[in-house]
Structures are given as C-alpha cells and as structure tokens.
Motif scaffolding. Sequence first.
Motif, PDB file in Angstrom:
ATOM      1  N   UNK A 120       0.749  -1.216   0.023  1.00 49.61           N
ATOM      2  CA  UNK A 120      -0.006  -0.047  -0.041  1.00 49.61           C
ATOM      3  C   UNK A 120       0.783   1.375  -0.192  1.00 49.61           C
ATOM      4  N   UNK A 121       2.001   1.398   0.799  1.00 46.47           N
ATOM      5  CA  UNK A 121       2.734   2.506   1.101  1.00 46.47           C
ATOM      6  C   UNK A 121       3.468   2.504  -0.202  1.00 46.47           C
ATOM      7  N   UNK A 122       3.746   1.392  -0.775  1.00 41.06           N
ATOM      8  CA  UNK A 122       4.986   1.685  -2.259  1.00 41.06           C
ATOM      9  C   UNK A 122       3.989   2.052  -3.204  1.00 41.06           C
ATOM     10  N   UNK A 123       2.788   1.571  -3.279  1.00 36.32           N
ATOM     11  CA  UNK A 123       1.762   2.014  -4.321  1.00 36.32           C
ATOM     12  C   UNK A 123       1.832   3.466  -4.166  1.00 36.32           C
ATOM     13  N   UNK A 124       1.590   4.108  -2.796  1.00 39.52           N
ATOM     14  CA  UNK A 124       1.203   5.634  -2.659  1.00 39.52           C
ATOM     15  C   UNK A 124       2.599   6.406  -3.090  1.00 39.52           C
ATOM     16  N   UNK A 149       5.151   5.442  -5.233  1.00 40.73           N
ATOM     17  CA  UNK A 149       5.637   5.218  -6.536  1.00 40.73           C
ATOM     18  C   UNK A 149       5.822   6.327  -7.259  1.00 40.73           C
ATOM     19  N   UNK A 150       6.975   6.215  -7.971  1.00 38.24           N
ATOM     20  CA  UNK A 150       7.601   7.359  -8.720  1.00 38.24           C
ATOM     21  C   UNK A 150       7.393   7.254 -10.333  1.00 38.24           C
ATOM     22  N   UNK A 151       7.260   5.999 -10.670  1.00 37.52           N
ATOM     23  CA  UNK A 151       7.111   5.617 -12.064  1.00 37.52           C
ATOM     24  C   UNK A 151       5.953   4.783 -12.294  1.00 37.52           C
ATOM     25  N   UNK A 152       5.577   4.498 -13.524  1.00 38.77           N
ATOM     26  CA  UNK A 152       4.518   3.601 -13.917  1.00 38.77           C
ATOM     27  C   UNK A 152       4.669   2.274 -13.494  1.00 38.77           C
ATOM     28  N   UNK A 153       6.065   1.721 -13.893  1.00 42.56           N
ATOM     29  CA  UNK A 153       6.509   0.514 -13.567  1.00 42.56           C
ATOM     30  C   UNK A 153       6.453   0.083 -12.236  1.00 42.56           C
ATOM     31  N   UNK A 154       7.089   1.107 -11.257  1.00 43.29           N
ATOM     32  CA  UNK A 154       6.832   0.931  -9.787  1.00 43.29           C
ATOM     33  C   UNK A 154       5.562   0.864  -9.458  1.00 43.29           C
ATOM     34  N   UNK A 155       4.518   1.569  -9.769  1.00 48.53           N
ATOM     35  CA  UNK A 155       3.372   1.578  -9.491  1.00 48.53           C
ATOM     36  C   UNK A 155       2.555   0.244  -9.651  1.00 48.53           C
ATOM     37  N   UNK A 156       3.152  -0.371 -10.946  1.00 49.28           N
ATOM     38  CA  UNK A 156       2.546  -1.798 -11.291  1.00 49.28           C
ATOM     39  C   UNK A 156       2.974  -2.793 -10.584  1.00 49.28           C
ATOM     40  N   UNK A 157       4.288  -2.689 -10.213  1.00 50.55           N
ATOM     41  CA  UNK A 157       4.660  -3.749  -9.317  1.00 50.55           C
ATOM     42  C   UNK A 157       4.137  -3.559  -7.765  1.00 50.55           C
ATOM     43  N   UNK A 158       3.960  -2.457  -7.264  1.00 49.82           N
ATOM     44  CA  UNK A 158       3.358  -2.169  -6.005  1.00 49.82           C
ATOM     45  C   UNK A 158       1.897  -2.713  -6.142  1.00 49.82           C
ATOM     46  N   UNK A 159       1.264  -2.613  -7.210  1.00 48.37           N
ATOM     47  CA  UNK A 159      -0.078  -3.135  -7.375  1.00 48.37           C
ATOM     48  C   UNK A 159      -0.225  -4.574  -7.413  1.00 48.37           C
ATOM     49  N   UNK A 160       0.874  -5.125  -8.143  1.00 44.56           N
ATOM     50  CA  UNK A 160       0.773  -6.597  -8.038  1.00 44.56           C
ATOM     51  C   UNK A 160       0.868  -7.208  -6.826  1.00 44.56           C
ATOM     52  N   UNK A 161       1.860  -6.533  -6.000  1.00 44.97           N
ATOM     53  CA  UNK A 161       2.173  -7.114  -4.586  1.00 44.97           C
ATOM     54  C   UNK A 161       1.007  -6.812  -3.866  1.00 44.97           C
ATOM     55  N   UNK A 162      -0.125  -5.618  -3.957  1.00 41.50           N
ATOM     56  CA  UNK A 162      -1.010  -5.421  -3.188  1.00 41.50           C
ATOM     57  C   UNK A 162      -1.845  -6.425  -3.552  1.00 41.50           C
ATOM     58  N   UNK A 163      -2.153  -6.982  -4.715  1.00 37.33           N
ATOM     59  CA  UNK A 163      -2.922  -7.978  -5.297  1.00 37.33           C
ATOM     60  C   UNK A 163      -2.549  -9.360  -4.757  1.00 37.33           C
ATOM     61  N   UNK A 164      -1.348  -9.471  -4.081  1.00 36.46           N
ATOM     62  CA  UNK A 164      -1.135 -10.691  -3.584  1.00 36.46           C
ATOM     63  C   UNK A 164       0.035 -11.464  -4.067  1.00 36.46           C
ATOM     64  N   UNK A 221       4.795   0.316  10.046  1.00 33.75           N
ATOM     65  CA  UNK A 221       3.614   1.287   9.855  1.00 33.75           C
ATOM     66  C   UNK A 221       4.235   2.781  10.077  1.00 33.75           C
ATOM     67  N   UNK A 222       4.956   2.976  10.919  1.00 34.11           N
ATOM     68  CA  UNK A 222       5.351   4.129  11.008  1.00 34.11           C
ATOM     69  C   UNK A 222       5.843   4.970   9.800  1.00 34.11           C
ATOM     70  N   UNK A 223       6.128   4.169   8.906  1.00 36.06           N
ATOM     71  CA  UNK A 223       6.736   4.823   7.698  1.00 36.06           C
ATOM     72  C   UNK A 223       5.555   5.423   6.875  1.00 36.06           C
ATOM     73  N   UNK A 224       4.223   4.897   7.252  1.00 38.28           N
ATOM     74  CA  UNK A 224       3.093   5.396   6.316  1.00 38.28           C
ATOM     75  C   UNK A 224       2.596   6.749   6.475  1.00 38.28           C
TER      76      UNK A 224
END
Length: 459
Positions: free
Chosen positions: A129-133, A135-150, A452-455
């Motif tokens: 969740x925090x990685x997705x928030x 994310x600074x590039x399309x690819x990193x957002x995609x990777x975070x979203x894959x992780x969020x989806x499990x 969670x402190x990093x959020x």
Amino acid sequence: MSTNTIAAISTGLTNSGISIIRISGKDSLDIINKIISTKNKIEPNKIVFGKVLDKNKNVLDNVLISYFKAPKSYTGEDICEINCHGGIEITREILEIVLENGAELAKPGEFSKRAFLNGKMDLSKAEAVIDLINSKTKVSAKIASNHLNGDISKKIIEMREELVELLAHISVSIDYPEYDYEEVKLENVNSILDKKILQISKLIETYDQGRYLKDGINVAIIGKPNVGKSSLLNKLAKYEKAIVTDIPGTTRDIVEERINIGNLILNVSDSAGIRQTEDIVEKIGVERSLKLFDTSDLILYMFSPENKLEEKDFEILSKIQNKGLKYITVINKSDKYEKSIFDTFLNEFKKNNINDVQIISIKEDKGIDELKSKIKQMFEKNNFDYEHELIITNERHKELLKKSLENLEKSKVEVENKMPIDIISIYLKNATKYLGQIVGLDVTEDVTKKIFEKFCIGK
Ligand SMILES: Nc1nc2c(ncn2[C@@H]2O[C@H](COP(=O)(O)OP(=O)(O)OP(=O)(O)O)[C@@H](O)[C@H]2O)c(=O)[nH]1
Ligand SMILES: [Mg+2]
C-alpha cells in the motif's frame, strides 16, 4: 486489540476539489450522527448527503457520508468517511469537530495497521500500500499494485506450506522411529530442499532490480574541479539545479536531484571536485565526495582535457573496480579540444582496462543521449516481464528470504551428513518461520510498529 476510534484526513493537505476525513472504530457512526444533520438514515455501503454542524449547530459544510460496517471495511472496523469540500481550513475544522466528539487523531499508518491486525490484509500487502502511494514511475506503481493484489503473499504462503508439510512428515519419523523410513524420507527432503533453495535464490536475485525500480539508482558524479560535474547534473535534470561557474571548487556540498530516464529513477549526487586542498570547507566536501562510493550504485567519473590523467585517477578507478561498483568514465568538453586529445585519453583508459567511456559535450549537447542509453543498458533488464514476474522490492523481504535460504542450506548440509532428522528439522523450522514473517506471521510488535510508522497519516 485497539478499541479507541481514530480519525484523520486521508487526502493531501492542499486546496483541492474534495477532501476525505476517515473515522475508524466502534464509535464512528455515533460520532457522525452527533455532528451531521441529514434527512436520510446512514446505512452501510450507501452514500448519504448531509451537513456538518458546529457546536452552535451552524452549518459548516455540505458533505457526503459513506459508512462501511465492520468487518467489511478497510480496517475491519466500522468506518465512516466524510467527503467534504477540499479547502485546507474547512477540512481541518471538520477533523477538529470529529476529534471533539470522541475520536483520537490517528497515527501514521494506523488505519492500515488495524487492517493488518484485524486480518484484512497480510504484512506484505500492507507494505505494498505504501509502495503504491510512493511510486514514482509507472513500472514501480505496477509492481506495487501486483504486490497489493497478493502475488508476493501467494508465492510465500505456497513455499511456506510446502515446508510445513515437509516438517510434518519429519515429525512423524521422529515420533515413530520404529517405522524405518528415514532413508526414503531423506531423499524426499533433499529434493524439496533443492527446489526451495532454487526458488528463494531466484527471488533474492530480483531484489537489486526491484530496489532500482522502486527507490532509484544512486548515481554519483565525481571528478576533478571544473570538469563539468554540476553542468552534467543540470543537463540531466533539464534545469539549473546546481551552481556552475568557471571557478574550480564551485560545488562544496553534495547537490542531489531525482531524475527519470524512461522507467529508471536516478538519484544523482553532484559533489565537490576531488583535489588536494587547504580550504577547510572544500576539504570536507572532497571527503564527502569520496564517501559517496559507499552508497552509490553507479559512479560517473568525469574528466576534461584541461586536466591530464594522473596516477591518482587510476587509483580511484581501481578502488571503484575493486568494490565491484558500476561506473562510466565520462570525458567532457569535446567541443573545446582536438579529437587527438580524446584519443590519448581513450588509449590510456584502454591500457588500464577501463572500457566504459563516453565522450560528451554538455555545451553542445553531444553524447548525452548515448550516456543515458549506457545507463539504461546497465540497469534495465530487458527480458524481465514486470507485469507478470514476481520481483522483490522490499529490503525486509529480501533479508527474511536470505535468512530462510541460509537455514535451508544448513539443513541440506545436515541431510547430506546424514545427521539425525530432528537436527534437520530445527533449521527447517527456522526457514519456515522467516518465510512466514514476510506475510506477517510470527512478527514482533516492534517490527509491525516500524513498518507502519513509515506510512503517511490517514492511510
Ligand atoms: N566548453 C565547454 N565548457 C563546459 C562544458 N561543460 C561545462 N563547461 C564549463 O566548465 C566550467 C565548470 O563547470 P562546472 O559544471 O561548474 O564544473 P564542476 O565539475 O561542477 O566544478 P566544481 O564544482 O568546481 O568541482 C563552467 O564554466 C562550465 O560552463 C562543455 O561541455 N564545454
Ligand atoms: Mg560543481
């Protein structure tokens, strides 16, 4: 389990169309009913129009209220969200009223922490969740979203379960030694261990690439004074970030800039020119430049024909090589000097086994695209399918995978040495434990707190 009700502004604190104030906990609905006047009953999963009232029952804002009843909410608790107009002041005032009516201000990441503690998502998903928030590039957002989806959770749980099963078999042979199936078992154990060792090693190998994509590549520009280090930073950044003058020793401290080239993020540090100096401020700057080695993934070592190559340059270059650091030697100012001088440089480099060289002119914008392509070639894995392949981006995950791998390797040694099976099972248990910690099984409160402190507040 926490019982207090928490609230925070979940949107960014800037003027915008709307803002969202999120409330989570058993008193959420009570608080809303105290501060909102509405014609319609507030029901789960419905959006209701209402007015926020202040202490004197004056209308503060027209809002939309949504209500998610426990356990069907992000946190697993009752959640109410107030969708108000997006002015900083009005949003703050509404939050203030919510707090006055019984909610406590949420700590950073507290909503997500509750989601984790209530079993709504595992730890690796919460981290995504925090990685997705962030994310600074399309690819990193995609990777975070894959992780969020499990996709991390699935893989880790699957590997962990195979180990748990193996442990169960082993326990049987420890508990019932009269059944003489130890020999057969050992073979089985071995093949499962081999499979797991390979799987985990492969995952660990993806981490460097994952880190580059998520956090960026740390690039240090170093070289003698006046060779054009700051000019290169500015060129890459496409604006005048660092001061450029013809006075050697212009840059004293480290100037940092985040630069995107395609899908890559470069965290570029421009530093003080390296030279012997009596100037105390410059001396500190030079020391810092050399220290940059420790935190860099790529060194751009810059030269210009104004300075002859010296023994010291090759000493520094061999230091870079010995550390196994990636580097490109860059010779600047091709507009100003004869080609033959550059040929001399190239020959000297070649003699010293330095083959990654790029000649540029910042002034005339020559060789810059080639330099960028070289960087891309070094760091972009062309055959990696970011959309579908699993890639590790989180240092905590990598460390746990490493610990798990170490234990699997130890158990393999014990299997090969035909050690008693209960010894083997100790290592297997550890390997299983470390895998589980990736998704949040057996983690200490300290670890969860740190994550969670990093959020940000409100997530
Ligand atoms: N002719 C020419 N001059 C350049 C080029 N790149 C930079 N310069 C000039 O070289 C001088 C030094 O540039 P800087 O970028 O400040 O050099 P630096 O390496 O950061 O210097 P320090 O901060 O002092 O270590 C300036 O006058 C620049 O305009 C180039 O490609 N061609
Ligand atoms: Mg400079």
